[in-house]
Design a protein around this motif. Structure first.
Motif, mmCIF file in Angstrom:
data_model
loop_
_atom_site.group_PDB
_atom_site.id
_atom_site.type_symbol
_atom_site.label_atom_id
_atom_site.label_comp_id
_atom_site.label_asym_id
_atom_site.label_seq_id
_atom_site.Cartn_x
_atom_site.Cartn_y
_atom_site.Cartn_z
ATOM 1 N N ILE A 77 0.842 -1.206 0.000
ATOM 2 C CA ILE A 77 0.000 0.000 0.000
ATOM 3 C C ILE A 77 0.877 1.256 0.000
ATOM 4 N N MET A 78 1.939 1.242 0.831
ATOM 5 C CA MET A 78 2.848 2.398 0.891
ATOM 6 C C MET A 78 3.564 2.601 -0.450
ATOM 7 N N PHE A 79 3.995 1.498 -1.062
ATOM 8 C CA PHE A 79 4.672 1.582 -2.369
ATOM 9 C C PHE A 79 3.743 2.179 -3.426
ATOM 10 N N LEU A 80 2.491 1.703 -3.471
ATOM 11 C CA LEU A 80 1.532 2.194 -4.460
ATOM 12 C C LEU A 80 1.218 3.672 -4.246
ATOM 13 N N SER A 81 1.128 4.083 -2.971
ATOM 14 C CA SER A 81 0.839 5.506 -2.712
ATOM 15 C C SER A 81 2.019 6.383 -3.129
ATOM 16 N N ASP A 82 3.249 5.825 -3.067
ATOM 17 C CA ASP A 82 4.439 6.571 -3.521
ATOM 18 C C ASP A 82 4.436 6.774 -5.034
ATOM 19 N N MET A 83 4.027 5.732 -5.772
ATOM 20 C CA MET A 83 4.262 5.704 -7.217
ATOM 21 C C MET A 83 3.018 5.927 -8.078
ATOM 22 N N SER A 84 1.839 6.036 -7.470
ATOM 23 C CA SER A 84 0.626 6.180 -8.286
ATOM 24 C C SER A 84 0.281 7.654 -8.521
ATOM 25 N N GLY A 85 -0.679 7.866 -9.364
ATOM 26 C CA GLY A 85 -1.175 9.224 -9.625
ATOM 27 C C GLY A 85 -0.314 10.026 -10.576
ATOM 28 N N LYS A 86 -0.619 11.321 -10.654
ATOM 29 C CA LYS A 86 0.077 12.192 -11.608
ATOM 30 C C LYS A 86 1.444 12.651 -11.103
ATOM 31 N N SER A 87 1.641 12.633 -9.775
ATOM 32 C CA SER A 87 2.911 13.138 -9.209
ATOM 33 C C SER A 87 3.566 12.091 -8.307
ATOM 34 N N PRO A 88 4.163 11.055 -8.905
ATOM 35 C CA PRO A 88 4.829 10.038 -8.079
ATOM 36 C C PRO A 88 6.058 10.625 -7.379
ATOM 37 N N LEU A 89 6.447 10.002 -6.260
ATOM 38 C CA LEU A 89 7.614 10.486 -5.508
ATOM 39 C C LEU A 89 8.910 10.286 -6.295
ATOM 40 N N TYR A 90 8.934 9.227 -7.121
ATOM 41 C CA TYR A 90 10.178 8.884 -7.824
ATOM 42 C C TYR A 90 9.898 8.626 -9.304
ATOM 43 N N LYS A 91 10.951 8.681 -10.098
ATOM 44 C CA LYS A 91 10.840 8.503 -11.548
ATOM 45 C C LYS A 91 10.474 7.062 -11.889
ATOM 46 N N LYS A 92 11.254 6.119 -11.348
ATOM 47 C CA LYS A 92 11.029 4.697 -11.637
ATOM 48 C C LYS A 92 11.259 3.900 -10.350
ATOM 49 N N ALA A 93 10.578 2.770 -10.214
ATOM 50 C CA ALA A 93 10.725 1.953 -9.001
ATOM 51 C C ALA A 93 11.202 0.544 -9.354
ATOM 52 N N PHE A 94 12.250 0.109 -8.662
ATOM 53 C CA PHE A 94 12.754 -1.261 -8.787
ATOM 54 C C PHE A 94 12.412 -1.960 -7.467
ATOM 55 N N VAL A 95 11.471 -2.905 -7.508
ATOM 56 C CA VAL A 95 10.928 -3.495 -6.275
ATOM 57 C C VAL A 95 11.481 -4.907 -6.069
ATOM 58 N N PHE A 96 12.076 -5.105 -4.902
ATOM 59 C CA PHE A 96 12.632 -6.419 -4.546
ATOM 60 C C PHE A 96 12.016 -6.856 -3.216
ATOM 61 N N PHE A 97 11.307 -7.985 -3.245
ATOM 62 C CA PHE A 97 10.692 -8.510 -2.026
ATOM 63 C C PHE A 97 11.661 -9.466 -1.321
ATOM 64 N N SER A 98 11.675 -9.403 0.004
ATOM 65 C CA SER A 98 12.626 -10.214 0.767
ATOM 66 C C SER A 98 12.244 -11.686 0.824
#
Length: 667
Positions: free
Chosen positions: A100-121
């Motif tokens: 949920i936190m990741f999606l809120s960072d990267m969704s919508g018109k103004s994401p926090l970052y340009k691109k996301a590389f996601v690695f699950f532990s």
């Protein structure tokens, strides 16, 4: 979802030690893999949760992370500054909250970052993947979505923990907590399985069988801990075999699952190695020691935090040496240094009132930077050893240590303990408590009814200490005077001794006083390696039926195949120094140990993994290093936590904390 790394199973050509592989996977497979296409030259943000930040900190230093292009490390649950021109690497557990936190960072018109590389532990559920895929604005911004399968703390080159500090409380406490216990074991199994996923190893899974299998005795949750954990790991491994590319389909190593009941004495007895003494006596914070350095200008001394870890060559050399041996060798090092180093001689001479020529002063200045660095390292360990030896004297630990070992080997009994408690007034509260806990393990009947209360009064110990002694019984009856229970060991090792012994004397001669004691896991690993571990006491999950008790052990075939499966190791094989003459050329001195670390190639057999539920000890970790050399097989110790005696005693008290008031419980 997949990952790729260099084949690191023990059948590979040149394998690195356990911690090196963990470090390289995090740095190269995860951080470096995010340097793709146009993002090669840009700095990135690394975002982690509370668990993964610990995973990273145990394996890598901040300088390593920076070198891989990370300029900022952030907590996923903290409010963060938008950096829309930068890429982000997420190393997180596959939980709903994190997604949920990741999606809120990267969704919508103004994401926090340009691109996301996601690695699950660890493995991520289909539901969470579906949740991510539903957000159409996020999908184009995802550069990678992968399972790292790395959810453990690499605490040593041959050790890991699963971060279950409360495992003793959750699993060995009241029977009503079985639901909490099962949840704890499920997470534990998943994390242990990620060790094998990381190393590309598929183990034969052996476990200590439940001790009460006859119809007259009730099998408890505590008895079934290794059985349940083995089944959980087996289920996770079955999934890894299906989902991970190039995962071995046949056995490549051995895993033995135990719990704390197999050896109740190892976490309590005084262990006399430099490493164990540091953590037992010096109130260290993890591996951090506060070093007090005298001021060169005559002002207030300065305090400096130093880490006693494998990057320190003197620590690497001395950590498993007996404290007396470590002290002698430090004295020799200082003497040799003063005799060989010109600047040191000049400084030494200065204190004796000598006068220097200009030439002498010039030489001193030239040598000073190197001298300062070397003398700082040496003086640190000289100070630590001096502190430890002072505490040993002040607390009368030699006499206590001798009595502890005599009890364990059947050379002392009840009368000796009573005499000690009556005469040794200077003995510390903790020392007396540990002695009584050892006594209770060997002679449980001496603590029945009022007998235990009378012993505690004689020792002048408060009531909450009695709870630690009483709670030893919750770890199971590993020692039984009347019968041998399945999975246990015979109590009477020496028929000539009138007193009980819970260890048999080893043939190898102890080079130093108080170094006779050895943890039970040493005997079990040696038996496993030889194929002599009885199947009825330690069944194998890989058999067609876990209840099948054949006469031949899988480990014997593994043993015979280890020549074919032998691989080369990058790690130097360090022979334990307490068993070697000090003048011998073992390549283990601090001057040479790092130089040889990457150049000493020896043939190695299949890895052996041992996992202890309920906390492991430093003596057990030392044994794994020792047996790696002896067996020519890398022995890796895993546990829920690594406990020093004070922490273990606190955890034992908490097993019945509901019966105590907060005021009574002293931690």
């Amino acid at each position: 979802m997949s990952y790729s790394d260099s084949d690191s199973s023990s059948q590979a050509a040149d394998y690195k030690n356990f911690r090196q592989i963990t470090r390289e996977r995090l740095l190269y497979e995860m951080l470096r893999s995010a340097k793709t296409g146009s993002s090669k030259s840009t700095w990135k943000v690394l975002i982690m949760d509370k668990l993964t930040v610990k995973i990273m900190s145990y394996a890598c230093k901040m300088a390593d992370i920076t070198q891989e292009g990370v300029s900022l490390v952030e907590d996923i649950f903290r409010r963060r500054q938008p950096l829309p021109s930068m890429d982000a690497i997420y190393f997180i557990q596959p939980t709903k909250e994190n997604v949920i936190m990741f999606l809120s960072d990267m969704s919508g018109k103004s994401p926090l970052y340009k691109k996301a590389f996601v690695f699950f532990s660890s493995p991520v559920s289909k539901e969470l993947v579906g949740h991510i895929k539903k957000d159409s604005s996020v999908l184009p911004r995802i550069g990678a979505l992968r399972e790292m399968n790395l959810e453990f703390f690499a605490i040593d080159s041959q050790g890991f923990i699963t971060d279950h500090e409360r495992a003793l409380e959750d699993l060995f406490g009241d029977e009503e907590t079985s639901r909490k216990g099962d949840a704890c074991l499920n997470v534990m199994a998943s994390r242990i399985a990620t060790v094998f996923a990381s190393l590309r190893e598929f183990p034969t899974v052996r476990y200590r069988a439940a001790k009460s299998l006859d119809a007259s005795t009730m099998t408890t949750m505590r008895d079934l801990i290794p059985t349940k954990l083995a089944a959980g790991i087996w289920n996770c491994l079955a999934k890894h075999k299906q989902s991970i590319e190039n995962f071995p389909q046949t056995e490549t190593c051995e895993l033995l699952i135990l719990d704390r009941s197999i050896d109740q004495i190892a976490p309590i007895i005084h262990e006399w190695t430099y490493d164990a003494m540091c953590h037992d006596l010096l109130n260290m914070d993890g591996n951090k020691y506060v070093h007090v350095i005298p001021s060169k200008s005559g002002g207030q001394p300065e305090k400096k935090d130093v880490l006693l870890e494998e990057h320190d060559p003197i620590w690497l050399e001395l950590r498993h040496a007996h404290i007396a041996d470590a002290s002698e060798r430090l004295h020799d090092k200082m003497t040799n240094f003063l005799s060989k180093n010109k600047a040191a001689q000049l400084q030494h001479g200065k204190r004796e009132g000598s006068e220097f020529s200009t030439r002498d002063l010039q030489k001193m200045v030239q040598a000073l930077p190197q001298y300062s660095e070397q003398i700082d390292k040496l003086s640190l360990h000289v100070e630590i050893a001096r502190k430890i030896n002072d505490l040993i004297r002040e607390q009368g630990l030699r006499e206590l240590g001798q009595l502890e070992q005599d009890l364990v080997f059947g050379d002392a009994g009840m009368k000796d303990v009573i005499k000690y408690l009556s005469t040794q007034e200077e003995a510390s509260r903790e020392g007396k408590l540990r002695l009584l806990m050892i006594l209770a393990t060997i002679y449980p009947e001496k603590f029945e009814g009022e007998k235990g209360q009378n012993l505690m009064k004689l020792a002048k110990l408060p009531s909450d200490d009695m709870s630690a002694v009483n709670n030893m019984r919750l770890l199971g009856s590993a020692v039984d005077a009347k019968k041998n229970t399945p999975g246990g060991f015979t109590l009477k090792f020496d028929l000539h001794k009138k007193k009980r012994a819970v260890r048999k004397e080893r043939q190898e001669e102890a080079a130093w006083q108080l170094s006779r004691f050895y943890p039970m896991v040493e005997e079990l690993i040696e038996k496993l390696s030889k194929g002599e571990l009885p199947k009825e006491d330690y069944p194998c999950m890989n058999d067609p039926s876990p209840s099948f008790h054949g006469s031949t052990s899988l480990s014997s075939s593994a043993s015979s195949n280890q020549g074919q499966a032998a691989a080369q190791s990058m790690r130097s094989r360090r022979t334990p120094t307490w068993a070697k003459p000090r003048g011998s050329d073992d390549g283990y001195s601090s001057d040479s140990v790092l130089r040889h670390a990457s150049s000493d190639f020896r043939k190695m057999g299949q890895r052996i993994f041992v996992f202890i539920v309920g906390g492991a000890t430093r003596s057990e970790l030392k044994v794994c290093h020792k047996l790696t050399t002896k067996l020519k097989r890398e022995v890796i110790l895993g546990s829920t936590s690594l406990d020093d005696p004070p922490q273990f005693i606190t955890k034992l008290k908490l097993l019945s904390a509901n019966e105590l008031s907060i005021d009574d419980l002293q931690i």
